[in-house]
Design a protein around this motif. Sequence first.
Motif, PDB file in Angstrom:
ATOM      1  N   UNK A  58       9.925   8.743   8.750  1.00 53.03           N
ATOM      2  CA  UNK A  58      10.203  10.140   9.065  1.00 53.03           C
ATOM      3  C   UNK A  58       8.953  10.836   9.602  1.00 53.03           C
ATOM      4  N   UNK A  59       9.167  11.823  10.449  1.00 55.16           N
ATOM      5  CA  UNK A  59       8.041  12.523  11.061  1.00 55.16           C
ATOM      6  C   UNK A  59       7.180  13.208  10.008  1.00 55.16           C
ATOM      7  N   UNK A  60       7.812  13.747   8.960  1.00 53.14           N
ATOM      8  CA  UNK A  60       7.026  14.430   7.922  1.00 53.14           C
ATOM      9  C   UNK A  60       6.159  13.472   7.119  1.00 53.14           C
ATOM     10  N   UNK A  61       6.453  12.166   7.213  1.00 54.70           N
ATOM     11  CA  UNK A  61       5.643  11.160   6.521  1.00 54.70           C
ATOM     12  C   UNK A  61       4.613  10.515   7.440  1.00 54.70           C
ATOM     13  N   UNK A  62       4.538  10.981   8.680  1.00 56.21           N
ATOM     14  CA  UNK A  62       3.580  10.421   9.618  1.00 56.21           C
ATOM     15  C   UNK A  62       4.173   9.410  10.568  1.00 56.21           C
ATOM     16  N   UNK A  63       5.510   9.342  10.628  1.00 53.20           N
ATOM     17  CA  UNK A  63       6.178   8.397  11.507  1.00 53.20           C
ATOM     18  C   UNK A  63       6.758   9.062  12.736  1.00 53.20           C
ATOM     19  N   UNK A  64       7.642   8.309  13.425  1.00 56.48           N
ATOM     20  CA  UNK A  64       8.248   8.796  14.658  1.00 56.48           C
ATOM     21  C   UNK A  64       9.725   9.136  14.500  1.00 56.48           C
ATOM     22  N   UNK A  99       9.625   3.981   2.003  1.00 52.86           N
ATOM     23  CA  UNK A  99      10.551   5.033   2.423  1.00 52.86           C
ATOM     24  C   UNK A  99      11.557   5.369   1.334  1.00 52.86           C
ATOM     25  N   UNK A 100      12.083   4.327   0.675  1.00 52.11           N
ATOM     26  CA  UNK A 100      13.182   4.537  -0.268  1.00 52.11           C
ATOM     27  C   UNK A 100      12.723   4.703  -1.712  1.00 52.11           C
ATOM     28  N   UNK A 107       2.704   9.477   1.349  1.00 47.60           N
ATOM     29  CA  UNK A 107       1.751  10.285   2.110  1.00 47.60           C
ATOM     30  C   UNK A 107       0.438   9.551   2.365  1.00 47.60           C
ATOM     31  N   UNK A 108       0.070   8.657   1.453  1.00 43.61           N
ATOM     32  CA  UNK A 108      -1.177   7.909   1.614  1.00 43.61           C
ATOM     33  C   UNK A 108      -0.997   6.660   2.469  1.00 43.61           C
ATOM     34  N   UNK A 109       0.086   5.908   2.237  1.00 40.47           N
ATOM     35  CA  UNK A 109       0.194   4.564   2.801  1.00 40.47           C
ATOM     36  C   UNK A 109       0.900   4.502   4.155  1.00 40.47           C
ATOM     37  N   UNK A 112      -1.363   4.718   7.071  1.00 38.81           N
ATOM     38  CA  UNK A 112      -2.147   3.491   7.216  1.00 38.81           C
ATOM     39  C   UNK A 112      -1.328   2.393   7.887  1.00 38.81           C
ATOM     40  N   UNK A 113      -0.049   2.299   7.545  1.00 37.86           N
ATOM     41  CA  UNK A 113       0.822   1.339   8.233  1.00 37.86           C
ATOM     42  C   UNK A 113       0.933   1.709   9.704  1.00 37.86           C
ATOM     43  N   UNK A 114       1.151   2.994   9.972  1.00 36.86           N
ATOM     44  CA  UNK A 114       1.331   3.450  11.346  1.00 36.86           C
ATOM     45  C   UNK A 114       0.118   3.144  12.212  1.00 36.86           C
TER      46      UNK A 114
END
Length: 378
Positions: A58-64, A99-100, A107-109, A112-114
């Motif tokens: 999700x975008x709020x988690x730093x994703x697309x 995610x689940x 918020x931390x990890x 880092x994956x991205x």
Amino acid sequence: MDFDLTEEQSILKDSLDRLFADTYGFEARRKILATPEGWSAEMWTRYAEMGLMALPFAEEDGGLGGGPIETMIVMEAMGKALALEPYFSTVVIGGGFLRLGGAEQKSELIPEIASGSLKLAFAQVEKNSRYDLHHVETTATKSGADFVLSGAKGVVLHGDSADRLIVTARTAGGARDENGIGVFLVDASAPEVTRRGYVMQDGHRGAEISLDKARGIPLGDPENGLPLVNAVIDQAIAALAAESVGVMSALHALTVDYLKVRKQFGAPIGQFQVLQHKAVDMYVALEQARSITLYATMMADIDDATERARAMHAAKAEIGHGGRLVGENAIQLHGGVGMTTEYAAGHYFKRMTMIDILFGDSGYHLTKLADAGGLLAA
């Protein structure tokens, strides 16, 4: 129902096709296989730069903000290329757990994956577990705010290069109880963790892992983690189905091209009707796999665990059966060259075989589907 890709999804597919066509030919892959790591750090960086690592978050988690369709597109492209990088273990499975179930760790990890700086591996298989996700003998004992884990895990996909391990361990109950299972995040470099890496049949890396009172941080409920495991693995099966479509489509195309150029009795062998029939059988199996993959992808993130499981049982049974048919016919139509390490056909078949085995082969899932009353409830 509209199965056409959106403009953004079509751009993603075209970008991946160009990337792998330009950089991941069969000879380039053989060179990557020969490296100590067994996968390409350069390609891993390219994936991160393209946003593939951030895609399903999700975008709020730093994703697309992508979903199962975007994952399907990526995995199919990787199947065609026989990509060796730990995308499936890190982004699909590891990312799925965050995610689940990783409300406190996201918020931390996830950033880092991205960025490509964090690699994850799922340590679940044990000596007596076979395909049962609920068979867990590794123990987790409460110690302060966290837990300490002891036990052994095997065939951990890319476990030798992971920075962190996601481990199933038992906090209560017997070895096959469905309750009392937790999911824990463990530092793979901790002194209490021992890893032995090796090359698996299809060229991907695996590892045997031992835990001796290793510190683990729970993801979700440490006493009722099996629903989380089932949900993540259902999504992983949908991704594997997409990869299998990529593998089968590449193998079918390779075989048809070979039938056009290989000559016997003064004519291309593709002119012989019996061989045409076998190529058609391969195509039918491929399209059946593609159809069930689309269904599995649509069902991958629904909340109804029972209906989701039916879809994944059906998908895994179908891709296992179809993959075997496509692989066996490809080897037979190629003849002896199809089995050599210098030719791509055998490598595709090996990957298809490993996909069939991972998280339960076709026979296992067909039995599960029958026990559930079939794909559609009566």
